[in-house]
Design a protein around this motif. Structure first.
Motif, mmCIF file in Angstrom:
data_model
loop_
_atom_site.group_PDB
_atom_site.id
_atom_site.type_symbol
_atom_site.label_atom_id
_atom_site.label_comp_id
_atom_site.label_asym_id
_atom_site.label_seq_id
_atom_site.Cartn_x
_atom_site.Cartn_y
_atom_site.Cartn_z
ATOM 1 N N GLY A 65 0.714 -1.292 -0.032
ATOM 2 C CA GLY A 65 0.172 -0.057 0.025
ATOM 3 C C GLY A 65 0.846 1.148 0.021
ATOM 4 N N ALA A 66 0.274 2.287 0.435
ATOM 5 C CA ALA A 66 1.002 3.638 0.459
ATOM 6 C C ALA A 66 1.851 3.540 1.721
ATOM 7 N N ILE A 67 3.042 3.403 1.557
ATOM 8 C CA ILE A 67 4.122 3.072 2.739
ATOM 9 C C ILE A 67 4.553 4.699 3.014
ATOM 10 N N ASP A 68 4.702 4.942 4.110
ATOM 11 C CA ASP A 68 5.213 6.439 4.613
ATOM 12 C C ASP A 68 6.736 6.237 4.911
ATOM 13 N N TYR A 69 6.998 4.924 5.591
ATOM 14 C CA TYR A 69 8.535 5.001 5.741
ATOM 15 C C TYR A 69 8.851 3.418 5.454
ATOM 16 N N VAL A 70 9.685 3.568 4.398
ATOM 17 C CA VAL A 70 10.296 2.306 3.887
ATOM 18 C C VAL A 70 11.630 2.109 4.610
ATOM 19 N N CYS A 71 11.437 0.958 5.614
ATOM 20 C CA CYS A 71 12.522 1.077 6.572
ATOM 21 C C CYS A 71 12.511 -0.441 7.491
ATOM 22 N N ASP A 72 13.771 -0.894 7.843
ATOM 23 C CA ASP A 72 13.549 -1.817 8.730
ATOM 24 C C ASP A 72 12.759 -1.265 10.128
ATOM 25 N N LEU A 73 12.138 -2.273 10.685
ATOM 26 C CA LEU A 73 11.319 -1.823 11.801
ATOM 27 C C LEU A 73 12.386 -1.699 13.138
ATOM 28 N N THR A 74 13.279 -2.169 13.035
ATOM 29 C CA THR A 74 14.485 -1.921 14.110
ATOM 30 C C THR A 74 14.854 -0.312 14.133
ATOM 31 N N SER A 75 14.568 0.532 12.892
ATOM 32 C CA SER A 75 15.125 1.821 12.797
ATOM 33 C C SER A 75 14.144 2.552 12.044
ATOM 34 N N ILE A 76 12.916 2.848 12.790
ATOM 35 C CA ILE A 76 11.949 3.873 12.121
ATOM 36 C C ILE A 76 12.067 5.287 12.126
ATOM 37 N N PRO A 77 12.430 5.937 10.958
ATOM 38 C CA PRO A 77 12.885 7.221 11.003
ATOM 39 C C PRO A 77 11.686 8.580 11.550
ATOM 40 N N VAL A 78 11.458 8.265 12.946
ATOM 41 C CA VAL A 78 10.654 9.087 13.489
ATOM 42 C C VAL A 78 11.115 9.616 15.082
ATOM 43 N N ASP A 79 10.460 10.596 15.553
ATOM 44 C CA ASP A 79 11.032 10.984 16.714
ATOM 45 C C ASP A 79 10.608 10.132 17.597
ATOM 46 N N ASN A 80 11.129 10.085 18.881
ATOM 47 C CA ASN A 80 10.691 9.440 20.167
ATOM 48 C C ASN A 80 9.294 9.771 20.541
ATOM 49 N N ASN A 81 8.427 8.829 21.244
ATOM 50 C CA ASN A 81 7.210 9.085 21.610
ATOM 51 C C ASN A 81 6.142 9.904 20.508
ATOM 52 N N LYS A 82 6.254 9.245 19.348
ATOM 53 C CA LYS A 82 5.424 9.988 18.515
ATOM 54 C C LYS A 82 3.759 9.591 18.425
ATOM 55 N N TYR A 83 3.708 8.288 18.583
ATOM 56 C CA TYR A 83 2.544 7.533 18.176
ATOM 57 C C TYR A 83 1.726 7.232 19.431
ATOM 58 N N ASP A 84 0.223 7.216 19.264
ATOM 59 C CA ASP A 84 -0.544 7.032 20.496
ATOM 60 C C ASP A 84 -0.722 5.479 20.302
ATOM 61 N N LEU A 85 -0.681 4.810 19.332
ATOM 62 C CA LEU A 85 -1.098 3.334 19.049
ATOM 63 C C LEU A 85 -0.227 2.805 17.945
ATOM 64 N N VAL A 86 0.384 1.653 18.075
ATOM 65 C CA VAL A 86 1.001 0.904 16.980
ATOM 66 C C VAL A 86 0.274 -0.511 16.847
ATOM 67 N N ILE A 87 0.008 -0.733 15.560
ATOM 68 C CA ILE A 87 -0.635 -1.940 15.236
ATOM 69 C C ILE A 87 0.694 -2.644 14.541
ATOM 70 N N CYS A 88 0.548 -4.240 14.840
ATOM 71 C CA CYS A 88 1.867 -4.643 13.998
ATOM 72 C C CYS A 88 1.153 -6.373 13.845
ATOM 73 N N ASN A 89 0.498 -6.476 12.839
ATOM 74 C CA ASN A 89 -0.206 -7.861 12.656
ATOM 75 C C ASN A 89 0.424 -8.706 11.770
ATOM 76 N N GLN A 90 1.052 -10.061 12.159
ATOM 77 C CA GLN A 90 1.570 -10.904 11.392
ATOM 78 C C GLN A 90 2.810 -10.623 10.968
ATOM 79 N N VAL A 91 3.488 -9.779 11.826
ATOM 80 C CA VAL A 91 5.004 -9.104 11.212
ATOM 81 C C VAL A 91 6.248 -9.773 12.230
#
Length: 236
Positions: A65-91
């Protein structure tokens, strides 16, 4: 004999969408959500009332789909404490360093933010060669608490009927019909005859048990196909 809707029924998808919908409905309109390992973003529409962002490594030969951050999930290019919720399904089964991945998801969550995660316990190897682990409920609890999450709940995604439906569907497709796989000769003839009779029966039973699973989620016996986890980043 069976309606198209019944034939296409998959109780795991039924319960996973219900799980993600519950996550979405828990959020106020000002919330920011990360779909970690989003793939083709199948649940994006459930988060239309909040700001939705997606991350994935985009290395598989599949539609994304429309991916905002093409990255390894061990290094997501965003600031600390950004998200209210993270979903991680079958990953999480697909990452070689699950602890590092969970640490990164912990980092990007706000204090009191939640991670809603699902992962298989009983499922065939898939997305090869990026398939590394299977997780028991105790493995989930250990990893999440080691990183610092407060585990709110760990439970089976579907009931045992869903697991059985999956196993029957696999048998209907995978049992060989060549007599040599049953020893050849008379035993091979018997084995092949039984399989030729059983494969369509297993297919029908798979439909029935998947349907039953959506009507009654039996978690009192058998074992699960997937676990779901809801965990919170403490406000400390």
């Amino acid at each position: 004999m069976f309606s198209k809707k019944l034939i296409e029924l998959n109780s795991s998808r039924f319960y996973l969408e219900k799980f993600v919908k519950e996550a979405a409905e828990s959020l106020p309109s000002r919330a920011i959500v990360l779909d970690a390992g989003a793939g083709n973003c199948p649940y994006k529409n459930l988060f239309s009332h909040v700001k939705y962002e997606a991350a994935d490594f985009c290395q598989l030969d599949t539609e994304y789909g429309a991916i905002d951050y093409v990255c390894d999930l061990t290094s997501i290019p965003v600031d600390n404490n950004k998200y209210d919720l993270v979903i991680c399904n079958q990953v999480i089964e697909h990452v070689p360093e699950p602890e590092a991945t969970l640490k990164e998801l912990y980092r990007v969550l706000k204090p009191d933010g939640q991670l809603w995660l699902s992962a298989p316990f009983f499922y065939e190897e898939h997305a090869i060669p990026y398939d590394f682990y299977r997780y028991t409920q105790f493995g989930h609890k250990y990893l999440f608490e080691k990183i610092g999450f407060k585990v709110k709940r760990i439970e089976r995604l579907e009931g045992y009927y869903g697991t059985l439906a999956y196993q029957l569907e696999t048998a209907s497709k995978s049992l060989p019909t060549n007599p040599k796989f049953y020893g050849g000769g008379f035993s091979g003839l018997i084995g092949t005859s039984v399989v030729l009779f059983s494969r369509p029966l297993f297919k029908i039973l798979s439909f029935i048990f998947s349907w039953l699973d959506t009507k009654h989620k039996n978690v009192a016996s058998g074992y699960c196909k997937n676990y779901v986890v809801v965990a919170e980043k403490p406000n400390t």
